[in-house]
Enzyme design. Sequence first.
Site, PDB file in Angstrom:
ATOM      1  N   GLU A  87      26.669  26.267  37.400  1.00 38.97           N
ATOM      2  CA  GLU A  87      27.215  27.302  36.529  1.00 38.97           C
ATOM      3  C   GLU A  87      27.952  26.729  35.315  1.00 38.97           C
ATOM      4  O   GLU A  87      28.837  27.379  34.761  1.00 38.97           O
ATOM      5  CB  GLU A  87      28.148  28.211  37.321  1.00 38.97           C
ATOM      6  CG  GLU A  87      27.412  29.038  38.369  1.00 38.97           C
ATOM      7  CD  GLU A  87      28.325  30.018  39.075  1.00 38.97           C
ATOM      8  OE1 GLU A  87      28.102  31.242  38.915  1.00 38.97           O
ATOM      9  OE2 GLU A  87      29.253  29.572  39.772  1.00 38.97           O
ATOM     10  N   HIS A 106      36.761  28.646  37.609  1.00 38.10           N
ATOM     11  CA  HIS A 106      35.849  29.545  38.314  1.00 38.10           C
ATOM     12  C   HIS A 106      36.028  29.305  39.805  1.00 38.10           C
ATOM     13  O   HIS A 106      35.904  28.176  40.285  1.00 38.10           O
ATOM     14  CB  HIS A 106      34.395  29.295  37.922  1.00 38.10           C
ATOM     15  CG  HIS A 106      33.430  30.159  38.680  1.00 38.10           C
ATOM     16  ND1 HIS A 106      33.465  31.540  38.626  1.00 38.10           N
ATOM     17  CD2 HIS A 106      32.423  29.849  39.534  1.00 38.10           C
ATOM     18  CE1 HIS A 106      32.522  32.040  39.397  1.00 38.10           C
ATOM     19  NE2 HIS A 106      31.875  31.033  39.966  1.00 38.10           N
ATOM     20  N   HIS A 108      36.066  31.337  44.038  1.00 30.56           N
ATOM     21  CA  HIS A 108      35.499  32.368  44.911  1.00 30.56           C
ATOM     22  C   HIS A 108      36.540  32.867  45.909  1.00 30.56           C
ATOM     23  O   HIS A 108      36.387  32.668  47.118  1.00 30.56           O
ATOM     24  CB  HIS A 108      34.292  31.811  45.669  1.00 30.56           C
ATOM     25  CG  HIS A 108      33.151  31.399  44.801  1.00 30.56           C
ATOM     26  ND1 HIS A 108      31.961  30.925  45.322  1.00 30.56           N
ATOM     27  CD2 HIS A 108      32.996  31.372  43.460  1.00 30.56           C
ATOM     28  CE1 HIS A 108      31.124  30.634  44.339  1.00 30.56           C
ATOM     29  NE2 HIS A 108      31.747  30.880  43.197  1.00 30.56           N
TER      30      HIS A 108
END
Length: 245
Positions: A87, A106, A108
Amino acid sequence: MFVPKTHEEQRNAIALACRVLANRGLADGILGHISLRIEERTLLVRCRGPQEQGLAFTKASDIRMVDLDGNPAAIGELDGGYAVPNELPLHTELLRRRPEVNAVVHAHPPQVVAADLAGIAIRPIVGAFDIPGARLAAGGVPVYQRGVLVRNHTLAGEMLDSMGARPVVLLRGHGLTSAAKTVEQAVLQALSVNVLADLAIRISSAGGHLIDLSDSDLAELPDLGGTFNTGTAWRHELARLGEIK
């Protein structure tokens, strides 16, 4: 707050930030990454090595230098079996489009994903409990509606269209992206969103109703300044890791 100047210091700062994310439960396992712009077209980013163990075990050597096209920015940067994140476009497109941003996180966080899938928005439900978080939520936390791997420029552009000028965007069924001038700020924003998501789930599960803080109370909340909001808060996170004795 100490601001890293050399590439070695910057790599170490990003590695510490990765470990903070994992220590706080926002990046369990091997997923998630952080980047830092160091020149107009150059960034340092957490890469995956041949002996990958996850963000909790990130070392400065896992942080590699690439350009905005994903190419090694220096000889040997991707040697030894290292690869940029799938990504990476999520980072490079954000840095291209928003010159005021230098750091991208980034992650999760399960609580953030669960709250979003339950239809629970990130709202300013707290006040002095977390003043930066309240202010962030009051400005709105948008959602990118696709649960995809943001692995190309088109998908990254879609995410950024959803994000607009906001510091954080949620990714449906996926996680979040946080952007700021510094790595520390970007991580602390992600932590605030995760706490708000966790509180919202607990309140809803207990049969309560989410009520936004009033405008008058929001206006009354003081800005305690970067020394406290970022500097002191970040020392706390490093102390939790055992990095400060």
